[in-house]
Design a protein around this motif. Sequence first.
Motif, PDB file in Angstrom:
ATOM      1  N   ARG A  28      -2.618  14.767  -7.526  1.00 19.85           N
ATOM      2  CA  ARG A  28      -3.578  15.883  -7.179  1.00 19.85           C
ATOM      3  C   ARG A  28      -4.377  15.668  -5.790  1.00 19.85           C
ATOM      4  O   ARG A  28      -4.647  14.565  -5.770  1.00 19.85           O
ATOM      5  N   SER A  29      -4.789  16.767  -5.390  1.00 23.22           N
ATOM      6  CA  SER A  29      -5.540  16.765  -4.113  1.00 23.22           C
ATOM      7  C   SER A  29      -6.844  16.515  -4.271  1.00 23.22           C
ATOM      8  O   SER A  29      -7.527  17.042  -5.421  1.00 23.22           O
ATOM      9  N   THR A  30      -7.476  15.425  -3.578  1.00 26.65           N
ATOM     10  CA  THR A  30      -8.856  15.220  -3.608  1.00 26.65           C
ATOM     11  C   THR A  30      -9.334  15.410  -2.276  1.00 26.65           C
ATOM     12  O   THR A  30      -8.729  15.779  -1.436  1.00 26.65           O
ATOM     13  N   ALA A  31     -10.722  15.197  -2.016  1.00 24.41           N
ATOM     14  CA  ALA A  31     -11.271  15.253  -0.508  1.00 24.41           C
ATOM     15  C   ALA A  31     -10.839  14.393   0.367  1.00 24.41           C
ATOM     16  O   ALA A  31     -10.898  14.861   1.544  1.00 24.41           O
ATOM     17  N   ARG A  32     -10.400  13.375  -0.276  1.00 22.32           N
ATOM     18  CA  ARG A  32     -10.066  12.295   0.610  1.00 22.32           C
ATOM     19  C   ARG A  32      -8.671  12.312   0.813  1.00 22.32           C
ATOM     20  O   ARG A  32      -8.084  11.453   1.812  1.00 22.32           O
ATOM     21  N   GLY A  33      -7.722  12.509  -0.100  1.00 18.86           N
ATOM     22  CA  GLY A  33      -6.468  12.595  -0.041  1.00 18.86           C
ATOM     23  C   GLY A  33      -5.639  12.946  -1.238  1.00 18.86           C
ATOM     24  O   GLY A  33      -5.846  14.044  -1.598  1.00 18.86           O
ATOM     25  N   ILE A  34      -5.153  12.121  -2.116  1.00 18.60           N
ATOM     26  CA  ILE A  34      -4.496  12.353  -3.365  1.00 18.60           C
ATOM     27  C   ILE A  34      -5.130  11.392  -4.402  1.00 18.60           C
ATOM     28  O   ILE A  34      -5.070  10.153  -4.064  1.00 18.60           O
ATOM     29  N   ALA A  35      -4.919  11.747  -5.561  1.00 24.91           N
ATOM     30  CA  ALA A  35      -5.191  10.719  -6.826  1.00 24.91           C
ATOM     31  C   ALA A  35      -4.190  10.965  -7.564  1.00 24.91           C
ATOM     32  O   ALA A  35      -3.513  11.951  -7.884  1.00 24.91           O
ATOM     33  N   ILE A  36      -3.552   9.785  -8.283  1.00 26.18           N
ATOM     34  CA  ILE A  36      -2.233   9.915  -8.710  1.00 26.18           C
ATOM     35  C   ILE A  36      -2.694   9.452 -10.120  1.00 26.18           C
ATOM     36  O   ILE A  36      -3.218   8.184 -10.415  1.00 26.18           O
ATOM     37  N   GLU A  37      -2.222  10.140 -11.104  1.00 28.68           N
ATOM     38  CA  GLU A  37      -2.442   9.639 -12.664  1.00 28.68           C
ATOM     39  C   GLU A  37      -0.992   9.021 -12.785  1.00 28.68           C
ATOM     40  O   GLU A  37       0.182   9.857 -13.130  1.00 28.68           O
ATOM     41  N   THR A  38      -0.970   7.762 -13.082  1.00 28.56           N
ATOM     42  CA  THR A  38       0.316   6.955 -13.255  1.00 28.56           C
ATOM     43  C   THR A  38       0.920   7.353 -14.635  1.00 28.56           C
ATOM     44  O   THR A  38       0.163   7.368 -15.555  1.00 28.56           O
ATOM     45  N   THR A  39       2.157   7.574 -14.865  1.00 27.79           N
ATOM     46  CA  THR A  39       3.022   7.541 -15.944  1.00 27.79           C
ATOM     47  C   THR A  39       3.853   6.223 -16.149  1.00 27.79           C
ATOM     48  O   THR A  39       4.163   5.994 -16.987  1.00 27.79           O
ATOM     49  N   GLN A  40       4.127   5.707 -15.001  1.00 27.05           N
ATOM     50  CA  GLN A  40       5.016   4.459 -14.938  1.00 27.05           C
ATOM     51  C   GLN A  40       4.607   3.692 -13.729  1.00 27.05           C
ATOM     52  O   GLN A  40       4.382   4.080 -12.719  1.00 27.05           O
ATOM     53  N   VAL A  41       4.455   2.124 -13.941  1.00 30.59           N
ATOM     54  CA  VAL A  41       4.061   1.297 -12.916  1.00 30.59           C
ATOM     55  C   VAL A  41       4.935   0.378 -13.412  1.00 30.59           C
ATOM     56  O   VAL A  41       4.726  -0.367 -14.557  1.00 30.59           O
ATOM     57  N   PHE A  42       5.724  -0.273 -12.433  1.00 34.81           N
ATOM     58  CA  PHE A  42       6.689  -1.545 -12.922  1.00 34.81           C
ATOM     59  C   PHE A  42       7.283  -2.192 -11.417  1.00 34.81           C
ATOM     60  O   PHE A  42       7.368  -1.358 -10.270  1.00 34.81           O
ATOM     61  N   THR A  43       7.596  -3.405 -11.457  1.00 39.16           N
ATOM     62  CA  THR A  43       8.047  -4.058 -10.405  1.00 39.16           C
ATOM     63  C   THR A  43       9.652  -4.217 -10.733  1.00 39.16           C
ATOM     64  O   THR A  43      10.149  -4.008 -11.802  1.00 39.16           O
ATOM     65  N   ASN A  44      10.525  -4.153  -9.746  1.00 37.11           N
ATOM     66  CA  ASN A  44      11.866  -4.560  -9.697  1.00 37.11           C
ATOM     67  C   ASN A  44      12.310  -5.832  -9.214  1.00 37.11           C
ATOM     68  O   ASN A  44      11.357  -6.552  -8.358  1.00 37.11           O
ATOM     69  N   CYS A  45      13.533  -6.577  -9.621  1.00 38.81           N
ATOM     70  CA  CYS A  45      13.812  -7.727  -9.049  1.00 38.81           C
ATOM     71  C   CYS A  45      14.061  -7.592  -7.433  1.00 38.81           C
ATOM     72  O   CYS A  45      14.276  -6.374  -7.071  1.00 38.81           O
ATOM     73  N   PRO A  46      14.330  -8.604  -6.680  1.00 39.52           N
ATOM     74  CA  PRO A  46      14.718  -8.416  -5.297  1.00 39.52           C
ATOM     75  C   PRO A  46      15.872  -7.653  -5.312  1.00 39.52           C
ATOM     76  O   PRO A  46      15.986  -6.854  -4.070  1.00 39.52           O
ATOM     77  N   GLY A  47      16.708  -7.587  -5.970  1.00 37.02           N
ATOM     78  CA  GLY A  47      18.191  -6.975  -5.904  1.00 37.02           C
ATOM     79  C   GLY A  47      18.820  -7.245  -4.466  1.00 37.02           C
ATOM     80  O   GLY A  47      18.910  -8.301  -3.804  1.00 37.02           O
ATOM     81  N   ARG A  48      18.897  -5.773  -3.446  1.00 37.16           N
ATOM     82  CA  ARG A  48      19.427  -5.994  -2.346  1.00 37.16           C
ATOM     83  C   ARG A  48      18.771  -5.726  -1.086  1.00 37.16           C
ATOM     84  O   ARG A  48      18.870  -5.249  -0.090  1.00 37.16           O
ATOM     85  N   LEU A  49      17.319  -5.868  -1.418  1.00 36.44           N
ATOM     86  CA  LEU A  49      16.177  -5.623  -0.577  1.00 36.44           C
ATOM     87  C   LEU A  49      16.425  -6.831   0.493  1.00 36.44           C
ATOM     88  O   LEU A  49      16.092  -7.963  -0.016  1.00 36.44           O
ATOM     89  N   ARG A  50      16.508  -6.393   1.534  1.00 37.91           N
ATOM     90  CA  ARG A  50      16.805  -7.696   2.790  1.00 37.91           C
ATOM     91  C   ARG A  50      15.256  -8.107   3.005  1.00 37.91           C
ATOM     92  O   ARG A  50      14.478  -7.299   3.108  1.00 37.91           O
ATOM     93  N   ARG A  51      15.285  -9.382   3.242  1.00 36.04           N
ATOM     94  CA  ARG A  51      14.258  -9.967   3.539  1.00 36.04           C
ATOM     95  C   ARG A  51      13.707  -9.454   5.414  1.00 36.04           C
ATOM     96  O   ARG A  51      14.404  -9.618   6.181  1.00 36.04           O
ATOM     97  N   ARG A  52      12.399  -9.193   5.493  1.00 33.64           N
ATOM     98  CA  ARG A  52      12.196  -8.978   6.784  1.00 33.64           C
ATOM     99  C   ARG A  52      11.131  -9.540   7.368  1.00 33.64           C
ATOM    100  O   ARG A  52      10.048 -10.103   6.545  1.00 33.64           O
ATOM    101  N   THR A  53      11.280 -10.124   8.229  1.00 30.29           N
ATOM    102  CA  THR A  53      10.267 -11.256   8.951  1.00 30.29           C
ATOM    103  C   THR A  53      10.042 -10.559  10.461  1.00 30.29           C
ATOM    104  O   THR A  53      10.603  -9.830  10.921  1.00 30.29           O
ATOM    105  N   GLY A  54       9.069 -11.163  11.125  1.00 32.56           N
ATOM    106  CA  GLY A  54       8.845 -10.823  12.546  1.00 32.56           C
ATOM    107  C   GLY A  54       7.579  -9.731  12.739  1.00 32.56           C
ATOM    108  O   GLY A  54       6.810  -9.524  11.626  1.00 32.56           O
TER     109      GLY A  54
END
Length: 199
Positions: free
Chosen positions: A43-69
Amino acid sequence: MALDRERLPLPLSLRIGDGPFEIGLLFPDGRTRLRLRVNGIARSTARGIAIETTQVFTNCPGRLRRRTGPARPPLACGPTSSGESLTPDQQAWITAADTFFIATASDTGAADASHRGGDPGFVEVLSPTELMWPEYPGNSMLMTLGNLVLNPRAGALFLDERTGTTLQLTGTAHVLLTDGEPRVRFEITRVVQRGREQE
């Protein structure tokens, strides 16, 4: 959860005036290779957006490439080019990519964002309007595939991490089984590339 308007990517900042809408966010960390997924109602707010969360979770690293630099530059907010098919340069960009992001939604409109990765070339350019990629084993939640079975509308984002240039694709995606291994065939209906302002 709140997001400041000044820090929002341009496509999202243009969208927030339309009232409450389903949103799916992905926060990948290239250093630790962890991913945080947040889905909910924005939902829009004066500063940006507010999110009413329905799902929050982490995933395993999977095929996410490590980024350095050096830190990745901000997403480009300069001129755009658009069309209904990929240019030869865009096809080469996709073929060389080892990462992209996919947006899907359920049959009721619940949004989700996820990541796909592999060795360069894992996304095949079949034609200027068709892509295909394998669905590698992941965290066994199958949210993206489940959404695509129910609702084939999807979006894909390719990011040039050197410049912040973005390539956004929208279209329909269909899950195929080839020798028992799932693959996704993506039919493009819209291409939008956003680059940097010339200095």
